[in-house]
Design a protein around this motif. Structure first.
Motif, short mmCIF file in Angstrom:
data_model
loop_
_atom_site.label_atom_id
_atom_site.label_comp_id
_atom_site.label_asym_id
_atom_site.label_seq_id
_atom_site.Cartn_x
_atom_site.Cartn_y
_atom_site.Cartn_z
N GLU A 130 -17.77 -41.98 18.27
CA GLU A 130 -16.34 -41.75 18.42
C GLU A 130 -15.64 -41.74 17.06
N GLY A 131 -15.96 -42.73 16.23
CA GLY A 131 -15.35 -42.80 14.91
C GLY A 131 -15.72 -41.62 14.02
N ILE A 158 -1.03 -43.12 29.71
CA ILE A 158 -2.35 -43.67 29.38
C ILE A 158 -2.20 -45.09 28.83
N GLY A 159 -1.24 -45.28 27.92
CA GLY A 159 -1.00 -46.61 27.36
C GLY A 159 -0.55 -47.61 28.42
N ILE A 293 -11.91 -41.80 22.19
CA ILE A 293 -11.14 -41.00 21.24
C ILE A 293 -9.68 -40.93 21.66
N LEU A 294 -9.44 -40.68 22.97
CA LEU A 294 -8.07 -40.59 23.46
C LEU A 294 -7.31 -41.89 23.20
N ILE A 436 -7.58 -41.58 33.25
CA ILE A 436 -7.27 -40.42 32.41
C ILE A 436 -7.66 -39.13 33.12
N GLY A 437 -8.82 -39.14 33.74
CA GLY A 437 -9.27 -37.95 34.46
C GLY A 437 -8.36 -37.59 35.60
N ALA A 438 -7.91 -38.57 36.36
CA ALA A 438 -7.00 -38.31 37.48
C ALA A 438 -5.70 -37.70 36.98
N GLY A 439 -5.22 -38.20 35.87
CA GLY A 439 -3.98 -37.67 35.31
C GLY A 439 -4.12 -36.25 34.82
#
Length: 483
Positions: A130-131, A158-159, A293-294, A436-439
């Motif tokens: 990820e980094g 998300i937050g 990442i998100l 996140i996927g649902a959104g």
């Protein structure tokens, strides 16, 4: 008054820096002093030092796919080490009063999603990846493109969802909420306490800790979270000494035999770069990395811009000075977190406490980083904190992240519905990725049925396609005869 001083006052000229350190960090140029920078460094450390307790508790309370847990003492060392090194690197390389440590929310993804599907070393390997991807995206300019592709209000959602997820973890870890055993044959999945009501001294310590924490937060006391953790740990030690307690869970609050000990670096370098792809499958691993990442993206960008603005360091175009270098260092912090087995590290909003004390340069980070370095030798103190004393901090963090819900336009359904699904799905599925996927999927579907599919950027279309595969992977495998 000398003629030079008169000219300086008339023209607004900045007096010359008295020494090389001042010139390098531009302390005088930014209207600061060594005294302010030092005070700012101390203030930042004491407002974020709670992570030295919370990160080992969050990571240490979870088991990986094979039932292994991480040692809390080693986790405390890893947390302090990475925070020390990367905070100093940000100070020297980015010259911003912006401290770095293990990210709350990010460590929840690692502990309660990645580790369930693979070993700890595999999970930390995905953090390293990820980094590295973030660093690559910064160098190519794609980081900003990806951020721009996702609607701002969905980022806020998300937050908020992560905040509710963290709060739920706090309630469960403290024993305030527990899962009803399947043998009860009930449709109610959770209940109050262990038997439908609150029982035992440890839960009382948690409840008192929540009340103390919210009182301090409401009064806007600096270091409220750390003060609460320390106070309730002392209370827990006293309670444990005078009451007959069967179990505190992961950590029993007892005065350690010694206050100082040599740091244990056993977890440093304990990662497998590509093991997670073999354990969880390529698609799942890719989505897990994308989730990290998100979370890192939006949290870091908001923090960096917010702290720079508060310090008055934004240029005329509203840009952070040296933003590319700062973002690269933030990506490198994620890499360092994975290498050190401390979870992904990122910039901390608590740096605002240092700015409030007058810090304007990276010199303050040398102080904050140095204090994290000192904490390396205080692991006996850090590992006596019970979950019941630390969990109130998770409730407070959940509340602070929840406040972003005010930025969502709930009257506009095309964004409100995806935002709601993002927020609700995270705690209800115990999965940040699923939220996140649902959104994302619901946002694209709604835009399409409204005849506004062109408003969805190609990057978001691509990510949504991945999530559709993720959600439909089981029936697809059955149709294709994969298993």
């Amino acid at each position: 008054m000398s003629e030079t001083q008169k000219v300086d006052q008339r023209t607004g000229a900045v007096p010359p820096a008295p020494n090389r350190v001042d010139r390098y960090f531009r302390i005088t140029e930014r209207g600061s002093t060594f005294g302010r920078e030092i005070r700012g460094g101390f203030a930042t450390f004491f407002t974020m030092a709670y992570i030295l307790v919370l990160n080992p508790i969050i990571l240490g309370s979870a088991k990986d796919k094979y039932g292994h847990t991480l040692d809390t003492g080693q986790l405390a060392t890893a947390t302090a080490l990475v925070a020390c090194v990367m905070t100093i690197v940000m100070g020297v390389g980015g010259n911003l009063p912006l401290a770095i440590a293990a990210g709350l929310g990010l460590n929840a993804v690692v502990a309660f999603q990645l580790a369930l599907l693979m070993s700890w070393s595999d999970a930390m390997g995905l953090v390293v990846i990820e980094g590295l991807i973030i660093c690559l995206l910064v160098l190519t300019g794609l980081r900003r493109a990806i951020m721009d592709a996702i609607p701002q209000q969905l980022k806020q959602a998300i937050g908020v969802g992560i905040g509710l997820f963290i709060a739920f973890i706090g309630f469960v870890d403290a024993g305030f909420v527990s899962r009803i055993p399947d043998a009860a044959h009930t449709t109610v999945p959770v209940q109050l306490g262990a038997v439908g009501r609150l029982t035992g001294w440890p839960v009382l310590v948690f409840c008192l800790g929540v009340l103390l924490t919210i009182a301090l937060v409401a009064r806007k006391v600096r270091g409220a979270i750390l003060i609460s953790i320390v106070t309730m740990t002392v209370v827990a030690i006293v309670v444990d000494a005078v009451a007959d307690i069967r179990s505190w869970g992961l950590t029993t609050p007892k005065v350690p035999d010694r206050l100082v000990a040599a740091p244990d670096f056993a977890l440093v370098g304990h990662f497998s770069l590509f093991g997670g792809f073999a354990e969880a499958g390529v698609l799942t691993a890719v989505l897990l990395v994308f989730t990290l990442i998100l979370s890192d993206f939006f949290d870091a960008m908001g923090t960096i811009v917010g702290i720079s603005a508060e310090a008055g360091l934004l240029d005329e175009g509203g840009q952070v000075p040296g933003i590319g270098r700062v973002l690269f260092i933030d990506g490198a912090a994620a890499v360092a977190g994975g290498v050190g087995s401390a979870s992904s590290n990122t910039a901390y909003i608590e740096s605002a406490a240092g700015v409030g004390e007058g810090a304007r340069t990276g010199f303050a980070n040398l102080v904050t980083g140095g204090l994290f370095g000192l904490a390396l030798f205080l692991t006996p103190l850090l590992t006596i904190v019970p979950l019941q004393a630390a969990a109130p901090a998770l409730i407070a963090v959940g509340f602070l992240m929840m406040t972003h819900v005010k930025h969502i336009d709930w009257d506009t359904y095309e964004i409100a519905i995806p935002a709601f699904l993002t927020i609700a799905a995270m705690p209800f599925t115990y999965s940040i990725t699923d939220g996140i996927g649902a959104g994302f999927v619901s946002y694209v579907v709604i835009k399409t049925v409204l005849g506004r599919a062109r408003e969805v950027g190609w990057l978001l279309w691509g990510v949504t396609a991945l999530f559709l595969l993720y959600f439909a992977i089981d029936p697809l495998e059955q149709v294709l005869g994969v298993r």
